[in-house]
Design a protein around this motif. Structure first.
Motif, PDB file in Angstrom:
ATOM      1  N   LEU A 164       0.874  -1.297   0.024  1.00  0.00           N
ATOM      2  CA  LEU A 164      -0.017   0.081  -0.033  1.00  0.00           C
ATOM      3  C   LEU A 164       0.925   1.325   0.091  1.00  0.00           C
ATOM      4  CD1 LEU A 164      -2.699   1.636   0.210  1.00  0.00           C
ATOM      5  CD2 LEU A 164      -2.687   1.201   2.598  1.00  0.00           C
ATOM      6  N   LEU A 165       1.912   1.255   0.830  1.00  0.00           N
ATOM      7  CA  LEU A 165       2.746   2.443   0.825  1.00  0.00           C
ATOM      8  C   LEU A 165       3.369   2.650  -0.498  1.00  0.00           C
ATOM      9  CD1 LEU A 165       3.919   4.744   2.146  1.00  0.00           C
ATOM     10  CD2 LEU A 165       5.683   3.341   3.271  1.00  0.00           C
ATOM     11  N   VAL A 166       3.954   1.483  -0.967  1.00  0.00           N
ATOM     12  CA  VAL A 166       4.557   1.578  -2.565  1.00  0.00           C
ATOM     13  C   VAL A 166       3.314   2.084  -3.475  1.00  0.00           C
ATOM     14  CG1 VAL A 166       5.242   0.336  -4.386  1.00  0.00           C
ATOM     15  CG2 VAL A 166       6.340  -0.051  -2.319  1.00  0.00           C
ATOM     16  N   ALA A 167       2.076   1.642  -3.463  1.00  0.00           N
ATOM     17  CA  ALA A 167       1.123   2.138  -4.468  1.00  0.00           C
ATOM     18  C   ALA A 167       0.854   3.820  -4.289  1.00  0.00           C
ATOM     19  CB  ALA A 167      -0.243   1.178  -4.076  1.00  0.00           C
ATOM     20  N   VAL A 168       0.798   4.221  -2.598  1.00  0.00           N
ATOM     21  CA  VAL A 168       0.426   5.562  -2.340  1.00  0.00           C
ATOM     22  C   VAL A 168       1.731   6.641  -3.155  1.00  0.00           C
ATOM     23  CG1 VAL A 168       0.416   7.333  -0.520  1.00  0.00           C
ATOM     24  CG2 VAL A 168      -0.502   5.156  -0.242  1.00  0.00           C
ATOM     25  N   ILE A 169       2.731   6.079  -2.937  1.00  0.00           N
ATOM     26  CA  ILE A 169       4.005   6.708  -3.515  1.00  0.00           C
ATOM     27  C   ILE A 169       4.059   6.908  -4.970  1.00  0.00           C
ATOM     28  CG2 ILE A 169       6.513   6.862  -3.935  1.00  0.00           C
ATOM     29  CD1 ILE A 169       6.643   5.354  -1.201  1.00  0.00           C
ATOM     30  N   ILE A 170       3.564   5.758  -5.857  1.00  0.00           N
ATOM     31  CA  ILE A 170       3.414   5.737  -6.963  1.00  0.00           C
ATOM     32  C   ILE A 170       2.424   6.581  -7.426  1.00  0.00           C
ATOM     33  CG2 ILE A 170       3.123   4.348  -9.157  1.00  0.00           C
ATOM     34  CD1 ILE A 170       4.827   2.369  -7.882  1.00  0.00           C
ATOM     35  N   GLY A 171       1.305   6.592  -6.809  1.00  0.00           N
ATOM     36  CA  GLY A 171       0.158   7.311  -6.858  1.00  0.00           C
ATOM     37  C   GLY A 171       0.177   8.877  -7.059  1.00  0.00           C
ATOM     38  N   TRP A 172       0.763   9.366  -6.096  1.00  0.00           N
ATOM     39  CA  TRP A 172       1.257  10.814  -5.892  1.00  0.00           C
ATOM     40  C   TRP A 172       2.014  11.136  -6.960  1.00  0.00           C
ATOM     41  CZ3 TRP A 172      -1.659  14.172  -3.823  1.00  0.00           C
ATOM     42  CH2 TRP A 172      -2.432  14.042  -2.936  1.00  0.00           C
ATOM     43  N   ALA A 173       3.033  10.105  -7.470  1.00  0.00           N
ATOM     44  CA  ALA A 173       3.675  10.721  -8.621  1.00  0.00           C
ATOM     45  C   ALA A 173       2.777  10.859  -9.885  1.00  0.00           C
ATOM     46  CB  ALA A 173       4.923   9.674  -8.880  1.00  0.00           C
ATOM     47  N   ALA A 174       2.016   9.960 -10.092  1.00  0.00           N
ATOM     48  CA  ALA A 174       1.041  10.298 -11.190  1.00  0.00           C
ATOM     49  C   ALA A 174       0.043  11.443 -10.859  1.00  0.00           C
ATOM     50  CB  ALA A 174       0.200   8.718 -11.276  1.00  0.00           C
ATOM     51  N   VAL A 175      -0.497  11.465  -9.850  1.00  0.00           N
ATOM     52  CA  VAL A 175      -1.365  12.689  -9.637  1.00  0.00           C
ATOM     53  C   VAL A 175      -0.610  13.985  -9.667  1.00  0.00           C
ATOM     54  CG1 VAL A 175      -2.636  13.793  -7.668  1.00  0.00           C
ATOM     55  CG2 VAL A 175      -2.786  11.356  -7.983  1.00  0.00           C
ATOM     56  N   LEU A 176       0.564  13.882  -9.316  1.00  0.00           N
ATOM     57  CA  LEU A 176       1.159  15.247  -9.554  1.00  0.00           C
ATOM     58  C   LEU A 176       1.578  15.589 -11.149  1.00  0.00           C
ATOM     59  CD1 LEU A 176       3.866  15.550  -6.701  1.00  0.00           C
ATOM     60  CD2 LEU A 176       1.694  16.780  -6.930  1.00  0.00           C
ATOM     61  N   ASP A 177       1.924  14.273 -11.933  1.00  0.00           N
ATOM     62  CA  ASP A 177       1.980  14.577 -13.235  1.00  0.00           C
ATOM     63  C   ASP A 177       0.937  15.142 -14.115  1.00  0.00           C
ATOM     64  OD1 ASP A 177       4.902  14.027 -12.992  1.00  0.00           O
ATOM     65  OD2 ASP A 177       4.466  11.988 -13.681  1.00  0.00           O
ATOM     66  N   TRP A 178      -0.313  14.540 -13.433  1.00  0.00           N
ATOM     67  CA  TRP A 178      -1.708  14.841 -14.038  1.00  0.00           C
ATOM     68  C   TRP A 178      -2.274  16.269 -13.918  1.00  0.00           C
ATOM     69  CZ3 TRP A 178      -6.534  16.301 -12.120  1.00  0.00           C
ATOM     70  CH2 TRP A 178      -7.393  15.977 -13.104  1.00  0.00           C
ATOM     71  N   LEU A 179      -1.804  16.588 -12.535  1.00  0.00           N
ATOM     72  CA  LEU A 179      -2.264  17.933 -12.247  1.00  0.00           C
ATOM     73  C   LEU A 179      -1.293  18.977 -12.944  1.00  0.00           C
ATOM     74  CD1 LEU A 179      -2.579  17.624  -8.302  1.00  0.00           C
ATOM     75  CD2 LEU A 179      -4.367  18.227  -9.859  1.00  0.00           C
ATOM     76  N   GLY A 180      -0.175  18.651 -13.261  1.00  0.00           N
ATOM     77  CA  GLY A 180       0.804  19.418 -13.822  1.00  0.00           C
ATOM     78  C   GLY A 180       0.429  19.713 -15.475  1.00  0.00           C
ATOM     79  N   TYR A 181      -0.190  18.551 -15.674  1.00  0.00           N
ATOM     80  CA  TYR A 181      -0.699  18.730 -17.183  1.00  0.00           C
ATOM     81  C   TYR A 181      -1.653  19.488 -17.566  1.00  0.00           C
ATOM     82  CZ  TYR A 181      -2.285  16.945 -21.710  1.00  0.00           C
ATOM     83  OH  TYR A 181      -2.876  16.751 -22.973  1.00  0.00           O
ATOM     84  N   ARG A 182      -2.768  19.245 -16.539  1.00  0.00           N
ATOM     85  CA  ARG A 182      -4.026  19.983 -16.476  1.00  0.00           C
ATOM     86  C   ARG A 182      -4.187  21.555 -16.082  1.00  0.00           C
ATOM     87  NH1 ARG A 182      -5.734  16.252 -19.795  1.00  0.00           N
ATOM     88  NH2 ARG A 182      -6.898  14.448 -18.615  1.00  0.00           N
ATOM     89  N   PHE A 183      -2.814  21.817 -15.251  1.00  0.00           N
ATOM     90  CA  PHE A 183      -3.226  23.035 -14.767  1.00  0.00           C
ATOM     91  C   PHE A 183      -1.682  23.708 -14.781  1.00  0.00           C
ATOM     92  CE2 PHE A 183      -6.190  20.389 -12.357  1.00  0.00           C
ATOM     93  CZ  PHE A 183      -7.317  21.330 -12.848  1.00  0.00           C
ATOM     94  N   PRO A 184      -1.783  24.772 -15.650  1.00  0.00           N
ATOM     95  CA  PRO A 184      -0.574  25.561 -15.718  1.00  0.00           C
ATOM     96  C   PRO A 184       0.174  26.053 -14.510  1.00  0.00           C
ATOM     97  CG  PRO A 184      -2.009  26.183 -17.469  1.00  0.00           C
ATOM     98  CD  PRO A 184      -2.833  25.281 -16.507  1.00  0.00           C
ATOM     99  N   LEU A 185      -0.508  26.361 -13.466  1.00  0.00           N
ATOM    100  CA  LEU A 185      -0.089  27.092 -12.229  1.00  0.00           C
ATOM    101  C   LEU A 185       0.804  25.898 -11.484  1.00  0.00           C
ATOM    102  CD1 LEU A 185       0.408  29.598 -10.493  1.00  0.00           C
ATOM    103  CD2 LEU A 185      -1.990  28.734  -9.349  1.00  0.00           C
TER     104      LEU A 185
END
Length: 178
Positions: free
Chosen positions: A81-102
């Motif tokens: 679960l901890l490994v999944a959380v870490i990978i999940g946050w990396a993916a979420v930050l990439d997605w947020l960076g793609y969607r929101f210029p700020l």
């Protein structure tokens, strides 16, 4: 000779979580986000092509996986679960960076000009602890002998230096006019 130590597995200890899954999620999230923010704010210049996110994910996954494998977490679900959380946050930050210029501006800062129009930007160099020797090393790696051949040197958001030659700029302007 008793060989049960080879085959006796405590399946409950191995497969049943011993820590509340929400606690693991919250701990993993807070550590990842705090470390990311600290690394992003403190470190801009990096060695090689590995970004802060990549480095952070590798280090945290290695530690989380080590804990799961070595038994500091006594069940596999805790570590996984901890490994999944870490990978999940990396993916979420990439997605947020793609969607929101700020968000992208925070995740990947704009280039910082170190040299332009024949002048070194000492203030920018000082803020990133970059010496003239380091700039000259990059210039030489691009096949030039001096800064006189260079129009611009910038420190990119990923920590790499980009160099624009004076004749590259002239060629580009010539293409724009044609």
């Amino acid at each position: 000779m008793d060989m049960r130590w080879l085959t006796d597995v405590d399946w409950k200890d191995l497969l049943v979580p011993h820590t509340a899954l929400l606690e693991i999620f919250l701990r993993g999230s807070l550590v990842y986000l705090c470390l990311y923010a600290l690394l992003r704010l403190v470190l801009r210049r990096q060695r090689g092509g590995v970004g802060v996110t990549d480095l952070l994910v590798i280090v945290l996954i290695a530690d989380a996986a080590q804990n799961a494998m070595a038994g500091q977490y006594t069940s596999l679900p805790d570590g996984l679960l901890l490994v999944a959380v870490i990978i999940g946050w990396a993916a979420v930050l990439d997605w947020l960076g793609y969607r929101f210029p700020l968000v992208q501006k925070f995740l990947s800062p704009p280039p910082l000009v170190l040299y332009s129009k024949g002048k070194l930007n000492r203030r920018a160099m000082r803020s990133e602890n970059i010496t003239v020797d380091e700039i000259m090393q990059e210039v030489r790696l691009q096949g030039m002998a001096s800064l006189e051949e260079v129009e611009l040197v910038a420190l990119e958001g990923d920590g790499q230096m980009s160099i624009i030659l004076k004749d590259q700029r002239a060629r580009r302007q010539g293409k724009d006019l044609a």
